[in-house]
Each structure stands twice: as structure tokens, then as C-alpha cells.
Design a protein around this motif. Structure first.
Motif, PDB file in Angstrom:
ATOM      1  N   TYR A 121     -12.144  -1.844   8.846  1.00  0.00           N
ATOM      2  CA  TYR A 121     -12.539  -1.908   7.437  1.00  0.00           C
ATOM      3  C   TYR A 121     -12.792  -0.507   6.888  1.00  0.00           C
ATOM      4  N   LYS A 122     -13.529   0.312   7.651  1.00  0.00           N
ATOM      5  CA  LYS A 122     -13.816   1.681   7.218  1.00  0.00           C
ATOM      6  C   LYS A 122     -12.530   2.502   7.108  1.00  0.00           C
ATOM      7  N   VAL A 131     -10.742   1.553   3.903  1.00  0.00           N
ATOM      8  CA  VAL A 131     -11.394   2.092   2.705  1.00  0.00           C
ATOM      9  C   VAL A 131     -11.069   3.573   2.559  1.00  0.00           C
ATOM     10  N   THR A 147     -22.145  -6.748   5.741  1.00  0.00           N
ATOM     11  CA  THR A 147     -21.051  -5.817   6.014  1.00  0.00           C
ATOM     12  C   THR A 147     -19.779  -6.554   6.395  1.00  0.00           C
ATOM     13  N   LYS A 158     -18.257  -8.211   3.344  1.00  0.00           N
ATOM     14  CA  LYS A 158     -17.554  -7.234   2.511  1.00  0.00           C
ATOM     15  C   LYS A 158     -16.217  -6.849   3.143  1.00  0.00           C
ATOM     16  N   PHE A 172     -12.682  -7.387   1.421  1.00  0.00           N
ATOM     17  CA  PHE A 172     -11.788  -6.249   1.197  1.00  0.00           C
ATOM     18  C   PHE A 172     -10.392  -6.553   1.735  1.00  0.00           C
ATOM     19  N   GLU A 212     -23.299   0.020  -5.133  1.00  0.00           N
ATOM     20  CA  GLU A 212     -22.145  -0.874  -5.159  1.00  0.00           C
ATOM     21  C   GLU A 212     -20.831  -0.156  -4.855  1.00  0.00           C
ATOM     22  N   ASN A 213     -20.888   1.138  -4.654  1.00  0.00           N
ATOM     23  CA  ASN A 213     -19.655   1.890  -4.396  1.00  0.00           C
ATOM     24  C   ASN A 213     -19.115   1.521  -3.015  1.00  0.00           C
ATOM     25  N   GLU A 214     -17.851   1.121  -2.940  1.00  0.00           N
ATOM     26  CA  GLU A 214     -17.298   0.678  -1.653  1.00  0.00           C
ATOM     27  C   GLU A 214     -17.140   1.824  -0.654  1.00  0.00           C
ATOM     28  N   ILE A 252     -19.648   2.528   2.715  1.00  0.00           N
ATOM     29  CA  ILE A 252     -19.396   2.124   4.098  1.00  0.00           C
ATOM     30  C   ILE A 252     -18.897   3.288   4.940  1.00  0.00           C
TER      31      ILE A 252
END
Length: 604
Positions: A284-285, A288, A340, A343, A347, A470-472, A475
Motif C-alpha cells: 500500500y505504501k 501511494v 490502516t 484504507k 486505495f 486526511e492526506n493519503e 502513510i
């Protein structure tokens, strides 16, 4: 009256601008990386002490207490070039492990390494200077920076049993020497203990060897560096009262935004499923980062208790990835209470990454050739270089299996997830145990911030989204510690993390005044207070006979799939899992059930 601690004296000098917080040109021009504000202060204190401080002691011994990841080795490099300018040419770098020796050689000697800290061309007093590794100081070039690297044990052995071309005590005669001690808290572990016999002799011999070198010339300098200084211990506090020059602990480091934010993800899962959770969060990281045009590879560390368990878990993990199915992914996706993970899957869905696509990505990104283990005592220098250059673009490793070898001297910025593959606790009396403290120190090491920015006005090496909840991209500024769902352990870990590098509060005496009406009461005048007296048990009074260790009660805990998430350094109440216990007596079961159970045992 007790002498004020040196760093406290220098705090006043800095506050009153007696010490000017300006980086000396010699250091600025000869380091590869720009110094951060707190590093500039460390250098300013250092140069002031050596050049202007009226109460400087000779020979000079100074300690830098700095958080893991705050750049202690850069301070060493800057101190070396500044000391060279002052006439010093010969340096001894010593530490307790070969691993840190190899890492530091990359920092000081290999100009092609990403970890190299000096400028490509060192120029001091308008003369080019070369850094060289030497075995002794007999025939060195006085125009070079000559560094002898050694473990403390190796240095002691070579000096007391000299061999051809090795360093000897005669090397220090009529020479100014700078001793640089990394991970200095290991010496303190001996300082804190009451040793006897052989242990005391070993401790004295090591210390005497260093003292003999240090005292051989009044101009000698010893610089000690550590991220773990227990000032709460009287012996340690007394030892460094006049030597602690700069105190920049993990708390300050985090508050200044130079570390990742640390969160725990707790899940009542089998260890291999917890590992799967870890790599899903890691992926996920990575996604992003990629969305914003950043090719950054997050690394996952799988932490085991023993090397045997680590090898077993490594094989289980490889099998899990090789046979990864939608059922496995859906099991993790179905966990409740984990923001987490929710999210992450949201995503993936918004990015049009189906479960089948995610499985393919995980199989590729976490394949066997991208997994490395560092548990062998015979790990090569090449492997050590690989493990310390995980940020390099040509380094494709995503998972590291380890026990203790990376607890110290591991300088990696892209460690974003640590998975704890065991569930034991070792606390005593409500205090974190040795294992928990080591885990906290490892987390501190993993909390190093990976420098990035997505706009020019953003700082490169500090957190950017603390105020933008709230900024993605938040993470990408978080280190996740994946562990079993155990509220007591989380509290102990939180306590250990908050105590790392934090000077204990000073004791305060508080006077309490009793009310007059209470002092007139019968209880106050004639009452008694009973106090239990602790009496040691006399082993001779114990009965020699002991009951055989026959297990009369067997327990089996079913996994609840419960999860929780918390932010370290904040006071949060961890919810307990609602568990129910059911007791059964096998003697009351039908024989067919017992026979069925016995048939599952290979012996029968």
C-alpha cells in the motif's frame, strides 16, 4: 554541592548566545550532506569546548547522546575534519561488533557508496586530504587522516599480545590520538553491574587498555556516541556528569519531525498471517509513493525470537506467498477495527487493483529472490553491504528475516514495517523487560525518516503531513509495528519507547500537612500501622521431594481475528478482547471422540 552537568552548562551558554550556532566552514565544505540545525548545535558545542571553554579538561573526553537515526556518524566525520585542522592525524574507531565496523568503513572510506559522508574531495587548510585505513601509526603519512578500525576486544588483544605490523602501545608515544567510541552504552552495561571474578578482570582489562591509550598524551581526545544513555542509573550519571556535551534524545528528534510516526497494528492472527498483513500494508505504501511519482521501495522486517524460529517462519512465509490465494487476502481484508488496512484495500479498489492483481504483485514483489536472512554468524561482508544499502535503486530486497543482528549499526531509511512473529512477554513488576526494551530500540532505528518531497516548498527530511490528517501521503511517514493483540504488551512497549533517551524527572519533596481535627482523633493518637516484613526463604527448609511436572490442565486458544491500532507516544486506552473460557473434562467425553483425536497422532 554537586557539579552541574556539562550539557546543562552548555545549554545556558547556547541560550545566552555565548556559543554561536554557526557551522564552521571547514566542516561545511568537507561533508557530503548538509547539517541539520541540531547537528550544527552539536558541532558548535564541540568546537567551543575544545577552543574556548575555560574549564576544558585534558585529556578531553566528551559524550554525544543522540537519538538513533539523528546522524551520529555525520558528527563523527565532522569532528574528524575539525580535529585534523587542529593538528590531529591519527584516529582509533572502536565498537563492540564487526557489523558496525563494516558499516562505518563504508561511511568513511568508500567514496562510491551512498553512505559515504565526506565530500568527494576533502580540502583542509588549502591542502587535499585523504582518509586511509591503517593497521598501526608507525609509518603513516602525516598529511592523511589515518584511522584504525577495531572492535574493543580486538584492540585489547592486539595491544596486549602484539604481532608483526599490528598496533602497539609504542604507537601512541609522542603522538596525539583521537579515540572514537560508537555504541558507548555497552561499556555502561559493565559500569552498572557489580562484577566479580573473571568478569571483573575482563572489564578492567578492556577499560585499562583504553585508559592507557587515552592517558598517554594530555592532548588526546576521546569522543563517545550512543543513543541509549541511562542517566537514571547513579553510576552512569556520575561517570558522564562532566562529559555529556550534547543531549538530543528520541523525544526531541520526533518532536522536531525528523522521524517517522510510529503506530502499532495489533491482530489476533497466526504469525504467518500477521506477516501477510505486514506486506499488504507495505505494498500500500509503495503504491501511494508511486502515485505521486516517487520510486521508493518500502522494506519489511520479520522479527523472530530465535534463529531456528526465524528459519521456520521464513519457510512458512515463502510457502504462503507461493500459494497465495483470494481466501488469504479476503481473510486479512475482513479484519475489523484496523483503519490502516481498511484504507489500504480502499486505495487498491480506487486504483483498480483487483484481488487477483494484488496477489500477482505480492508474489512478484515478495518472491524468494527478494527475501534475505541475516541470522548467520558467518554472513559475508557483501551481505552486510547489501543489508545496509536497501535504499539503493539496484537493491530489490523487500523482506529481511532477523533475530538480533540488526538491533545496532543498521542504518536503513526505508524500513516501514516490522512484524513481530512471536507473542512472549518478559516484563517484571510492571516494568518493560530486556526484550521489550530491545524491541523499542529497534523501532527507534526503523523510525528513521526517508527523505522525500512532492513540492519545492516542503522540507526534504522532515514530516510534512502532521497537520493534514486526511492526506493519503501520511502513510508514507509512518512506521508500523505489527504484533499480536496483547494490551499489556502494548502498554509495556509504549512505556519503553517513551523512556528511550528521555532524562528521568528530578525527584521532588512534597510536604503534606495534616488537618488539626485529624491530629486530635483517637486513630491518630493511639492507632497502629502494621507493615509486612520481607523474610528470605531458607532453601534448607524446603522439602526435598517435589511433585513431578505432570500437566494436569491443557489450554488451547482460538484466534478471534480481533485487531487494534494505536499511535506510540500518545496516551490511549487499549480495548481488551472479549474472550470466553469453556472448560471440558475428557473423562466425560464419548470414547469415539477420544479415539478420533488419538488417530490424529502419528504414534497411534
Amino acid at each position: 554541592m554537586a557539579e552541574e552537568r556539562l550539557d546543562k552548562t552548555f545549554d545556558v551558554l547556547v541560550e545566552n548566545e555565548v556559543i554561536e550556532l554557526v557551522l564552521p566552514d571547514n566542516i561545511k565544505q568537507n561533508l557530503r550532506y548538509e547539517a541539520r540545525p541540531y547537528q550544527i548545535e552539536a558541532f558548535a558545542r564541540f568546537t567551543y569546548y575544545l577552543n574556548k571553554y575555560k574549564h576544558r579538561r585534558k585529556p578531553s573526553q566528551l559524550l554525544f547522546h543522540m537519538a538513533t537515526g539523528s546522524g551520529k556518524t555525520l558528527i563523527m566525520a565532522g569532528a574528524i575534519v575539525e580535529l585534523y585542522k587542529m593538528g590531529y592525524r591519527n584516529f582509533i574507531f572502536f565498537v563492540n561488533t564487526d557489523t558496525i565496523i563494516r558499516k562505518t568503513k563504508e561511511n568513511f572510506l568508500n567514496s562510491a557508496s551512498l553512505k559515504y559522508l565526506f565530500a568527494q574531495q576533502i580540502n583542509i587548510n588549502n591542502q587535499p586530504v585523504t582518509v586511509r585505513e591503517v593497521d598501526n601509526f608507525e609509518s603513516v603519512n602525516d598529511n592523511d587522516i589515518n584511522i584504525h578500525f577495531s572492535t574493543i576486544q580486538g584492540l585489547h588483544s592486539r595491544l596486549n599480545t602484539p604481532r608483526e605490523n599490528s598496533v602497539t602501545f609504542e604507537d601512541f608515544a609522542n603522538k596525539k590520538i583521537v579515540l572514537i567510541s560508537d555504541e558507548a552504552h555497552h561499556v555502561n552495561s559493565l559500569t552498572k553491574q557489580k562484577l566479580t571474578g573473571e568478569e571483573l578482570e575482563v572489564e578492567r582489562s578492556w577499560e585499562n587498555t583504553i585508559t592507557r591509550i587515552f592517558d598517554s598524551n594530555s592532548d588526546n581526545v576521546m569522543l563517545e556516541f550512543t543513543a541509549t544513555l541511562e542517566l537514571s542509573h547513579p553510576s552512569v550519571a556520575a561517570k558522564y556528569n562532566s562529559k555529556l556535551l550534547f543531549d538530543y534524545d528520541l523525544k526531541k528528534f520526533r518532536e522536531d519531525g525528523y522521524s517517522k510516526e510510529v503506530k502499532t497494528l495489533q491482530a489476533d492472527l497466526e504469525a504467518v498471517d500477521r506477516a501477510l498483513e505486514g506486506i499488504i500494508v507495505s505494498q500500500y505504501k509503495k503504491k501511494v509513493f508511486s502515485k505521486y511519482g516517487l520510486l521508493i521501495k518500502p522494506v519489511v522486517m520479520m522479527k523472530s525470537k530465535t534463529t531456528a524460529e526465524s528459519a521456520e517462519m521464513e519457510q512458512q512465509f515463502k510457502d504462503k506467498i507461493q500459494n497465495l490465494s483470494e481466501t488469504d487476502i479476503n481473510k486479512i481484508k475482513g479484519l475489523k477495527g484496523n483503519e490502516t488496512l481498511q484504507k489500504a484495500f480502499q486505495f487498491f479498489e480506487e486504483s483498480k487493483i483487483s484481488t487477483a492483481n494484488l496477489i500477482d504483485e505480492l508474489k512478484d514483489d515478495f518472491s524468494v529472490d527478494k527475501i534475505i536472512s541475516v541470522n548467520s554468524k558467518n554472513d559475508t561482508d557483501e551481505k552486510q553491504i547489501v543489508i545496509n544499502t536497501l535504499e539503493a535503486k539496484d537493491n530489490e530486497y523487500r523482506v529481511v528475516f532477523a533475530v538480533d543482528k540488526l538491533n545496532e549499526g543498521w542504518d536503513v531509511l526505508n524500513l516501514y514495517d516490522i512484524v513481530r512473529l512471536y507473542e512472549t512477554r518478559d516484563s517484571k513488576g510492571g516494568k518493560p523487560g530486556k526484550t521489550t526494551v530491545q524491541e523499542a530500540q529497534l523501532i527507534g532505528r526503523g523510525a528513521r525518516y526517508f527523505p522525500f518531497k512532492i513540492s519545492e516548498e516542503q522540507p526534504l527530511d522532515q514530516r510534512k503531513f502532521d497537520a493534514d490528517l486526511e492526506n493519503e501521503m501520511r502513510i508514507c511517514e509512518e512506521l508500523h509495528y505489527h504484533c499480536s493483540h496483547n494490551p499489556r504488551y502494548i502498554q509495556e512497549l509504549n512505556t519503553a519507547l517513551q523512556e528511550i533517551g528521555i532524562v528521568p524527572r528530578e525527584k521532588k519533596e512534597v510536604f503534606l500537612e495534616l488537618k488539626d481535627d485529624f491530629k486530635e482523633s483517637k486513630f491518630y493518637k493511639t492507632g497502629f500501622v502494621f507493615i509486612n516484613k520481607k523474610v528470605e526463604n531458607d532453601p534448607q527448609l524446603n522439602f526435598e521431594y517435589q511433585e513431578p511436572a505432570i500437566r494436569k490442565k491443557h489450554e488451547y486458544k482460538l484466534r478471534t481475528m480481533a485487531t487494534a491500532e494505536s499511535i506510540i507516544f500518545t496516551e490511549q486506552e487499549t480495548k481488551q478482547v472479549d474472550r470466553k473460557t469453556q472448560s471440558y473434562k475428557p473423562i466425560l467425553w464419548e470414547k469415539v471422540i477420544l479415539k478420533k483425536a488419538m488417530s490424529k497422532i502419528p504414534f497411534y
